[in-house]
Structure formats: structure tokens, C-alpha cells
Write an enzyme that holds these catalytic residues in place. Structure first.
Site, PDB file in Angstrom:
ATOM      1  N   VAL A  62       0.815  -1.219   0.000  1.00  0.00           N
ATOM      2  CA  VAL A  62       0.000   0.000   0.000  1.00  0.00           C
ATOM      3  C   VAL A  62       0.846   1.266   0.000  1.00  0.00           C
ATOM      4  O   VAL A  62       0.353   2.343  -0.378  1.00  0.00           O
ATOM      5  CB  VAL A  62      -0.984   0.019   1.188  1.00  0.00           C
ATOM      6  CG1 VAL A  62      -1.993  -1.111   1.070  1.00  0.00           C
ATOM      7  CG2 VAL A  62      -0.262   0.000   2.535  1.00  0.00           C
ATOM      8  N   TYR A  80       3.742   5.432  15.021  1.00  0.00           N
ATOM      9  CA  TYR A  80       2.400   4.872  14.807  1.00  0.00           C
ATOM     10  C   TYR A  80       1.323   5.897  15.162  1.00  0.00           C
ATOM     11  O   TYR A  80       0.353   6.091  14.421  1.00  0.00           O
ATOM     12  CB  TYR A  80       2.279   3.615  15.677  1.00  0.00           C
ATOM     13  CG  TYR A  80       0.999   2.853  15.569  1.00  0.00           C
ATOM     14  CD1 TYR A  80       0.708   2.058  14.466  1.00  0.00           C
ATOM     15  CD2 TYR A  80       0.075   2.873  16.624  1.00  0.00           C
ATOM     16  CE1 TYR A  80      -0.459   1.313  14.399  1.00  0.00           C
ATOM     17  CE2 TYR A  80      -1.093   2.132  16.568  1.00  0.00           C
ATOM     18  CZ  TYR A  80      -1.363   1.358  15.447  1.00  0.00           C
ATOM     19  OH  TYR A  80      -2.520   0.621  15.389  1.00  0.00           O
ATOM     20  N   LYS A 108      -1.524   7.550  12.744  1.00  0.00           N
ATOM     21  CA  LYS A 108      -2.930   7.305  13.036  1.00  0.00           C
ATOM     22  C   LYS A 108      -3.700   8.599  13.271  1.00  0.00           C
ATOM     23  O   LYS A 108      -4.866   8.725  12.882  1.00  0.00           O
ATOM     24  CB  LYS A 108      -3.062   6.371  14.238  1.00  0.00           C
ATOM     25  CG  LYS A 108      -2.609   4.951  13.958  1.00  0.00           C
ATOM     26  CD  LYS A 108      -3.369   4.328  12.790  1.00  0.00           C
ATOM     27  CE  LYS A 108      -3.099   2.850  12.639  1.00  0.00           C
ATOM     28  NZ  LYS A 108      -3.827   2.256  11.491  1.00  0.00           N
ATOM     29  N   ALA A 111      -8.294  -4.827  19.355  1.00  0.00           N
ATOM     30  CA  ALA A 111      -8.607  -6.235  19.146  1.00  0.00           C
ATOM     31  C   ALA A 111      -7.359  -7.087  19.328  1.00  0.00           C
ATOM     32  O   ALA A 111      -6.233  -6.589  19.309  1.00  0.00           O
ATOM     33  CB  ALA A 111      -9.177  -6.444  17.742  1.00  0.00           C
TER      34      ALA A 111
END
Length: 310
Positions: free
Chosen positions: A74, A165, A169, A197
Site C-alpha cells: 500500500v 504509529y 494514526k 482487538a
């Protein structure tokens, strides 16, 4: 009417495992044709294999759905464009995009190397831009599109050892805000999921008892809702362990100070009122902040302003 995706074509990145796999399976179950994208890299972005994506495609096909595997990186715009072109050639369009792919290179800021920062930004933030940009023109032409990008509580609220990160984000929320605004006229709705999760991204970070409650499948219902025909736009949804929430960036009403009090001491003296969260609200766009400040200043000065923002 129950939410379905019959006739829609979806791309899910990072779909070879974890959250992406759950999203791909969920979309296929509700009738979507799915591009299962995963370059099969390790958690830090090294290596690569299309096998994880192919395994998910096989799951979908065995359940009676339609899917294709794709190993695009990506962070490489040309590869992402080729992926979208393949899907469009096979199925006619890409209607739904779930930008989920990601890597981790966690280190405390004092130990973080520039390459670790740049690589995480490239995959998460630039990769999300690449995915959105690759489908944008087609969605505009067809007057329909649904995009979900993936943020994190690390970016929204902070987390030790994740400067790279978290920066990526948090950047996704800014990207969503603009794309949601630019997509309104052509029925493109852009939203953000903030998941927590049990995936390989969280292995070793959370105890096994808690991880057992945090199935990736618990996030997917929120993603499917945000991709649906009647989805909102410019919404951040938090999800985890069966709980769902809406997250907003808000601003307090604040306080207009006369020019003779434009001092740090006056700010300190009035900070409780300036920071009164009982007055906080979502401003809805960048210029609304400007309008609010100017209106407050004009009111304090006794100046009547013409309507702004129309």
C-alpha cells in the site's frame, strides 16, 4: 432493511489476518465481491508473501462468495492503482475501500531511528492516502463511494513507545475530515474506525485473559455499518470486545480577552474558564473555529458583523 452489499466491490487492505480478514469475510458474507489485499509481510513490514491473502480468498469462495487476492504494497501508489484497475476490470468498479494495512516498529522516542518513523508513516498514512486516491476518481464518476480508514487510540489519546504509529494514526483523522467534506457532493462518505482487538499487532502487549474478549470479529460490525448505503460521514467510531462508541474532536467555547489582557498571566488566571469542557462542541470544520473567534471578538467590541460562512 438489513444492510447488504450485493453488487458492490470492496477492497480490504491488510486482509490476510486479524482485523482485515474479519472485515473481508464480513463483507463477502453480506454479498460484496472482495479484493483481499495483503503483502504478507512480518509485523515490522519485512518480507512478503501473497499466501495469507490467498488463504482468505479460499475461505470466501468455500462459503460461496467471490474474491481475489492481491499482494500490493500500500505504500507504493503504482501497485495500489494496479490493484484497483484489476478489480475494476474484473468486476466493473470499486465501491468500498477499507484501508486497514499496517505495521509496527515500536520504540521509545529517544531510541527511534528516522527510518522507523518514515516506514510506519509510509505504510499507515501514505498507504491510506494511496488507497483513497486510487479509488477516488472512480467513486466520483459513479456518484457513489464508501471509505473507512483505520486510526488508533494511540494516535487519538497517546501511547508510550509509539510516536511513529500515533503520528500516522492521528494523521488519518485529518485526512478523513477533508475527504468527507470533498466527497459530499458526489455521495462519497468517509469514516474512521478506531479498533482494539487481539491481532498479531497486539501480541505480547495484552494478557491472554483480556485478549480472549477482544476478537477481531467484534470490530467488523462497526466497519460494515460505516460502509453501508446509509452510513454517516466524518465519523470516528471506537470498537472493541463488543463495545462501540463515537469519538469526537471538540473545542471549548473559550473566552475572548481584551487586548490589554493578551498576556500569559491572563491566560493562567482564566484557564479554568477557557478549558471548561461543559461548553465543548464539535466545530464541524476548520473555518468554523475562525468564525467563532471573530464573532466573539466582534461581540466584545460591539461590532455587528455580516453573516459569515454562508
Amino acid at each position: 432493511m438489513a444492510i447488504r452489499f450485493d453488487g458492490r466491490v470492496a477492497v480490504v487492505t491488510g486482509a490476510g489476518a486479524g482485523l482485515g480478514r474479519a472485515h473481508a469475510l464480513g463483507l463477502a458474507k453480506l454479498g460484496a465481491r472482495v479484493v483481499v489485499n495483503d503483502m504478507g509481510a512480518a509485523r515490522d513490514g519485512s518480507g512478503g508473501s501473497v499466501s495469507p491473502a490467498e488463504a482468505v480468498v479460499e475461505e470466501i469462495r468455500k462459503a460461496g462468495g467471490e474474491a481475489m487476492a492481491d499482494g500490493a504494497d500500500v505504500s507504493n501508489f503504482e501497485q495500489v492503482k494496479e490493484m484497483v484497475a484489476r478489480a475494476s476490470m474484473k468486476w466493473g468498479s470499486v465501491d468500498l475501500m477499507v484501508a486497514n494495512a499496517g505495521i509496527l516498529r515500536d520504540k521509545s522516542f529517544g531510541k527511534m531511528e528516522p527510518d522507523d518513523f518514515a516506514k510506519v508513516i509510509a505504510v499507515h498514512l501514505t498507504g491510506t492516502f494511496n488507497c483513497c486516491r486510487a479509488v477516488w476518481d472512480g467513486m466520483r464518476e459513479r456518484n457513489y463511494g464508501r471509505i473507512v480508514v483505520t486510526t488508533s487510540s494511540s494516535g487519538l489519546f497517546g501511547n508510550f513507545g509509539q510516536a511513529n504509529y500515533a503520528a500516522a494514526k492521528a494523521g488519518m483523522v485529518g485526512l478523513m475530515n477533508v475527504l468527507a467534506e470533498e466527497g459530499r457532493k458526489t455521495n462519497i462518505r468517509v469514516n474512521t474506525i478506531s479498533p482494539t482487538a487481539a491481532t498479531r499487532m497486539t501480541e505480547g502487549l495484552i494478557g491472554p485473559e483480556i485478549l480472549a474478549l477482544m476478537k477481531p470479529e467484534a470490530i467488523t460490525p462497526a466497519v460494515l455499518y460505516l460502509l453501508s448505503e446509509d452510513a454517516p460521514t466524518r465519523t470516528i467510531m471506537g470498537a472493541g470486545a463488543g463495545s462501540f462508541a463515537v469519538i469526537k474532536v471538540v473545542e471549548t467555547e473559550g473566552l475572548n480577552l481584551p487586548q490589554d489582557q493578551w498576556t500569559p498571566d491572563a491566560i493562567a488566571a482564566n484557564f479554568a474558564k477557557i478549558g471548561d469542557m461543559s461548553t465543548a462542541r464539535d466545530l464541524g470544520g476548520a473555518f468554523f473555529q475562525t468564525f467563532k473567534y471573530v464573532e466573539q471578538a466582534a461581540k466584545a467590541a460591539g461590532i455587528k458583523l455580516p453573516p459569515m460562512g454562508g
